[in-house]
Motif scaffolding. Structure first.
Motif, PDB file in Angstrom:
ATOM      1  N   LEU A 194      29.995  72.145-105.977  1.00 29.10           N
ATOM      2  CA  LEU A 194      28.642  72.665-106.178  1.00 29.10           C
ATOM      3  C   LEU A 194      28.114  72.341-107.571  1.00 29.10           C
ATOM      4  O   LEU A 194      26.919  72.086-107.742  1.00 29.10           O
ATOM      5  N   ALA A 195      28.989  72.318-108.549  1.00 24.98           N
ATOM      6  CA  ALA A 195      28.564  72.035-109.921  1.00 24.98           C
ATOM      7  C   ALA A 195      28.035  70.613-110.077  1.00 24.98           C
ATOM      8  O   ALA A 195      27.268  70.334-111.002  1.00 24.98           O
ATOM      9  N   GLN A 196      28.424  69.719-109.170  1.00 28.49           N
ATOM     10  CA  GLN A 196      27.998  68.323-109.245  1.00 28.49           C
ATOM     11  C   GLN A 196      26.825  68.002-108.323  1.00 28.49           C
ATOM     12  O   GLN A 196      26.313  66.879-108.336  1.00 28.49           O
ATOM     13  N   ALA A 197      26.383  68.984-107.541  1.00 26.62           N
ATOM     14  CA  ALA A 197      25.394  68.709-106.494  1.00 26.62           C
ATOM     15  C   ALA A 197      23.959  68.889-106.987  1.00 26.62           C
ATOM     16  O   ALA A 197      23.633  69.875-107.644  1.00 26.62           O
ATOM     17  N   ASP A 198      23.113  67.933-106.652  1.00 28.52           N
ATOM     18  CA  ASP A 198      21.676  68.068-106.876  1.00 28.52           C
ATOM     19  C   ASP A 198      20.993  68.743-105.690  1.00 28.52           C
ATOM     20  O   ASP A 198      19.997  69.451-105.850  1.00 28.52           O
ATOM     21  N   VAL A 199      21.516  68.502-104.507  1.00 26.04           N
ATOM     22  CA  VAL A 199      20.989  69.073-103.269  1.00 26.04           C
ATOM     23  C   VAL A 199      22.155  69.622-102.469  1.00 26.04           C
ATOM     24  O   VAL A 199      23.185  68.956-102.308  1.00 26.04           O
ATOM     25  N   VAL A 200      22.000  70.846-101.961  1.00 27.21           N
ATOM     26  CA  VAL A 200      23.008  71.450-101.090  1.00 27.21           C
ATOM     27  C   VAL A 200      22.354  71.781 -99.757  1.00 27.21           C
ATOM     28  O   VAL A 200      21.319  72.465 -99.717  1.00 27.21           O
ATOM     29  N   LEU A 201      22.968  71.294 -98.692  1.00 27.20           N
ATOM     30  CA  LEU A 201      22.510  71.585 -97.341  1.00 27.20           C
ATOM     31  C   LEU A 201      23.580  72.397 -96.627  1.00 27.20           C
ATOM     32  O   LEU A 201      24.738  71.976 -96.567  1.00 27.20           O
ATOM     33  N   ALA A 202      23.205  73.544 -96.098  1.00 29.04           N
ATOM     34  CA  ALA A 202      24.138  74.380 -95.342  1.00 29.04           C
ATOM     35  C   ALA A 202      23.879  74.175 -93.858  1.00 29.04           C
ATOM     36  O   ALA A 202      22.844  74.586 -93.338  1.00 29.04           O
ATOM     37  N   THR A 203      24.818  73.519 -93.174  1.00 34.40           N
ATOM     38  CA  THR A 203      24.663  73.223 -91.750  1.00 34.40           C
ATOM     39  C   THR A 203      25.857  73.725 -90.953  1.00 34.40           C
ATOM     40  O   THR A 203      26.203  73.178 -89.910  1.00 34.40           O
ATOM     41  N   ALA A 204      26.498  74.780 -91.458  1.00 38.07           N
ATOM     42  CA  ALA A 204      27.664  75.349 -90.799  1.00 38.07           C
ATOM     43  C   ALA A 204      27.232  76.203 -89.607  1.00 38.07           C
ATOM     44  O   ALA A 204      26.042  76.344 -89.311  1.00 38.07           O
ATOM     45  N   ALA A 205      28.208  76.793 -88.929  1.00 38.85           N
ATOM     46  CA  ALA A 205      27.931  77.623 -87.752  1.00 38.85           C
ATOM     47  C   ALA A 205      27.064  78.820 -88.110  1.00 38.85           C
ATOM     48  O   ALA A 205      27.102  79.318 -89.241  1.00 38.85           O
ATOM     49  N   ALA A 206      26.296  79.278 -87.152  1.00 38.19           N
ATOM     50  CA  ALA A 206      25.418  80.430 -87.366  1.00 38.19           C
ATOM     51  C   ALA A 206      26.225  81.656 -87.769  1.00 38.19           C
ATOM     52  O   ALA A 206      27.311  81.914 -87.246  1.00 38.19           O
ATOM     53  N   GLY A 207      25.689  82.406 -88.731  1.00 37.53           N
ATOM     54  CA  GLY A 207      26.323  83.641 -89.156  1.00 37.53           C
ATOM     55  C   GLY A 207      27.446  83.474 -90.149  1.00 37.53           C
ATOM     56  O   GLY A 207      28.158  84.436 -90.446  1.00 37.53           O
ATOM     57  N   VAL A 208      27.615  82.254 -90.681  1.00 41.11           N
ATOM     58  CA  VAL A 208      28.684  81.995 -91.648  1.00 41.11           C
ATOM     59  C   VAL A 208      28.059  81.682 -93.004  1.00 41.11           C
ATOM     60  O   VAL A 208      27.256  80.752 -93.128  1.00 41.11           O
ATOM     61  N   GLN A 209      28.418  82.453 -94.021  1.00 46.33           N
ATOM     62  CA  GLN A 209      27.916  82.185 -95.364  1.00 46.33           C
ATOM     63  C   GLN A 209      28.855  81.204 -96.055  1.00 46.33           C
ATOM     64  O   GLN A 209      30.039  81.475 -96.224  1.00 46.33           O
ATOM     65  N   VAL A 210      28.319  80.063 -96.464  1.00 40.01           N
ATOM     66  CA  VAL A 210      29.139  79.020 -97.080  1.00 40.01           C
ATOM     67  C   VAL A 210      28.965  78.942 -98.583  1.00 40.01           C
ATOM     68  O   VAL A 210      29.739  78.271 -99.266  1.00 40.01           O
ATOM     69  N   VAL A 211      27.938  79.623 -99.119  1.00 41.20           N
ATOM     70  CA  VAL A 211      27.727  79.678-100.570  1.00 41.20           C
ATOM     71  C   VAL A 211      27.385  81.108-100.948  1.00 41.20           C
ATOM     72  O   VAL A 211      26.373  81.656-100.494  1.00 41.20           O
ATOM     73  N   SER A 212      28.224  81.714-101.786  1.00 41.47           N
ATOM     74  CA  SER A 212      27.961  83.068-102.256  1.00 41.47           C
ATOM     75  C   SER A 212      26.947  83.040-103.392  1.00 41.47           C
ATOM     76  O   SER A 212      26.616  81.978-103.932  1.00 41.47           O
ATOM     77  N   ALA A 213      26.481  84.208-103.792  1.00 39.13           N
ATOM     78  CA  ALA A 213      25.529  84.294-104.902  1.00 39.13           C
ATOM     79  C   ALA A 213      26.141  83.750-106.189  1.00 39.13           C
ATOM     80  O   ALA A 213      25.483  83.027-106.952  1.00 39.13           O
ATOM     81  N   ASP A 214      27.398  84.087-106.454  1.00 45.01           N
ATOM     82  CA  ASP A 214      28.060  83.598-107.665  1.00 45.01           C
ATOM     83  C   ASP A 214      28.228  82.079-107.627  1.00 45.01           C
ATOM     84  O   ASP A 214      28.051  81.402-108.648  1.00 45.01           O
ATOM     85  N   GLU A 215      28.596  81.556-106.463  1.00 40.65           N
ATOM     86  CA  GLU A 215      28.768  80.111-106.331  1.00 40.65           C
ATOM     87  C   GLU A 215      27.435  79.387-106.519  1.00 40.65           C
ATOM     88  O   GLU A 215      27.368  78.349-107.176  1.00 40.65           O
ATOM     89  N   ARG A 216      26.389  79.952-105.964  1.00 40.75           N
ATOM     90  CA  ARG A 216      25.060  79.355-106.133  1.00 40.75           C
ATOM     91  C   ARG A 216      24.659  79.367-107.605  1.00 40.75           C
ATOM     92  O   ARG A 216      24.127  78.385-108.136  1.00 40.75           O
ATOM     93  N   ALA A 217      24.923  80.447-108.275  1.00 46.11           N
ATOM     94  CA  ALA A 217      24.563  80.563-109.693  1.00 46.11           C
ATOM     95  C   ALA A 217      25.308  79.543-110.551  1.00 46.11           C
ATOM     96  O   ALA A 217      24.817  79.126-111.597  1.00 46.11           O
ATOM     97  N   GLY A 218      26.480  79.122-110.096  1.00 49.85           N
ATOM     98  CA  GLY A 218      27.257  78.154-110.847  1.00 49.85           C
ATOM     99  C   GLY A 218      26.865  76.711-110.594  1.00 49.85           C
ATOM    100  O   GLY A 218      27.402  75.805-111.240  1.00 49.85           O
TER     101      GLY A 218
END
Length: 305
Positions: A194-218
């Motif tokens: 995540l620290a290296q990403a310019d764009v993040v796309l979440a395309t995982a299964a419905a109802g699954v959180q793949v990025v937490s608030a702390d991870e997003r902040a980082g």
């Protein structure tokens, strides 16, 4: 003038055709919608030719084929097979959209492209795109589209790095692009990606959180975070389903939620189905044509703003 009813033959390798796509076909004006389930690749030629010869050279204009399923590469192969099975002047339009992945991925990438332009005056060229749940149907096609726009794309799995690498290699080979694969099984690996990403796309299964608030902040480089999960919790914490360029709580990034993407996806599928019904010459529609339509819809939306 030939006034025959419009017929859409819907082929799927799966046990059932998607009710979503059946509804879309009826709302697009098809009078008769017939699903065929458990269809194999080897049966496409025969079914296609059964569909084209029975209505005459004029009746084919009121006939179409829809290819569904859950395999993005098999659907592309079936689309190619159906096209090759045509015998002019007996030709009908064909669309492929397995699990809605072609139209959803097209809408997702077009929405992100618009926010890169609008919020950051840039585009996909040279950007690092991380797709979480990237080995699924939407993630793989979104990766192909982003790579075609010049992005460096990584398809990530939270379970199996080897499977992600194989998925990236197979998808890239089939569709003529370069994709990377990565396993992000633990928090440290996700944080580093995540620290290296310019764009993040979440395309995982419905109802699954793949990025937490702390991870997003980082994710300090993040320009756009987009999520196609409409089922709580959010796939990316802090990105609401209705967000359409809403600033993230930290940094300079903006968020795009599932319903913002879904609104464009719905319009893409509807317009493609209508275009098939109205076409004077047969159309063959895959994810690239879906992306062209998504861009058209985004441009219209911008003009009205």
């Amino acid at each position: 003038m030939d006034q025959r009813p419009f017929i859409l033959h819907m082929f799927t390798p799966g046990k059932q055709m998607s009710p979503f796509d059946i509804n879309m076909a009826v709302d697009a004006g098809y009078n008769v919608v017939v699903p065929y389930c458990g269809v194999t690749a080897g049966e496409i030629t025969g079914l296609t030719q059964d569909a084209i010869f029975s209505r005459g050279s004029k009746g084919v204009r009121a006939t179409g084929i829809f290819i569904g399923g859950r395999d993005v590469m098999l659907a592309a192969d079936m689309l190619d097979t159906a096209r090759k099975a045509m015998v002019p002047p007996f030709e009908v339009s064909v669309i492929a959209d397995p699990s809605g992945s072609y139209t959803t991925a097209a809408a997702l990438v077009a929405c992100v492209e618009e926010q890169l332009r609008k919020a950051h005056d840039t585009d996909f060229a040279g950007k690092r795109v991380l797709i979480l749940g990237g080995t699924g149907t939407v993630g793989r096609i979104a990766g192909v589209l982003a790579a075609a726009l010049g992005a460096e794309v990584t398809l990530a799995s939270h379970r199996d790095g080897a499977a992600a690498e194989q998925s990236a290699a197979d998808t890239g080979l089939r569709f003529g692009c370069t994709l990377n694969g990565a396993g992000l099984a633990d928090a440290a690996m996700r944080a580093a990606a995540l620290a290296q990403a310019d764009v993040v796309l979440a395309t995982a299964a419905a109802g699954v959180q793949v990025v937490s608030a702390d991870e997003r902040a980082g994710a300090g480089r993040l320009l756009v975070a987009a999520d196609v999960n409409a089922v709580p919790p959010e796939g990316i914490a802090g990105v609401g389903v209705m967000d359409d360029g809403k600033p993230l709580p930290e940094g300079k990034g903006v968020g795009i939620g599932a319903l913002a993407v879904g609104n464009v996806k719905y319009q893409v599928e509807h317009r493609l189905l209508v275009a098939m019904r109205n076409a004077d010459k047969p159309l063959y529609l895959g994810f690239r044509e879906a992306f062209d339509k998504a861009r058209e819809i985004i441009t219209e939306k911008r003009a009205k703003a």
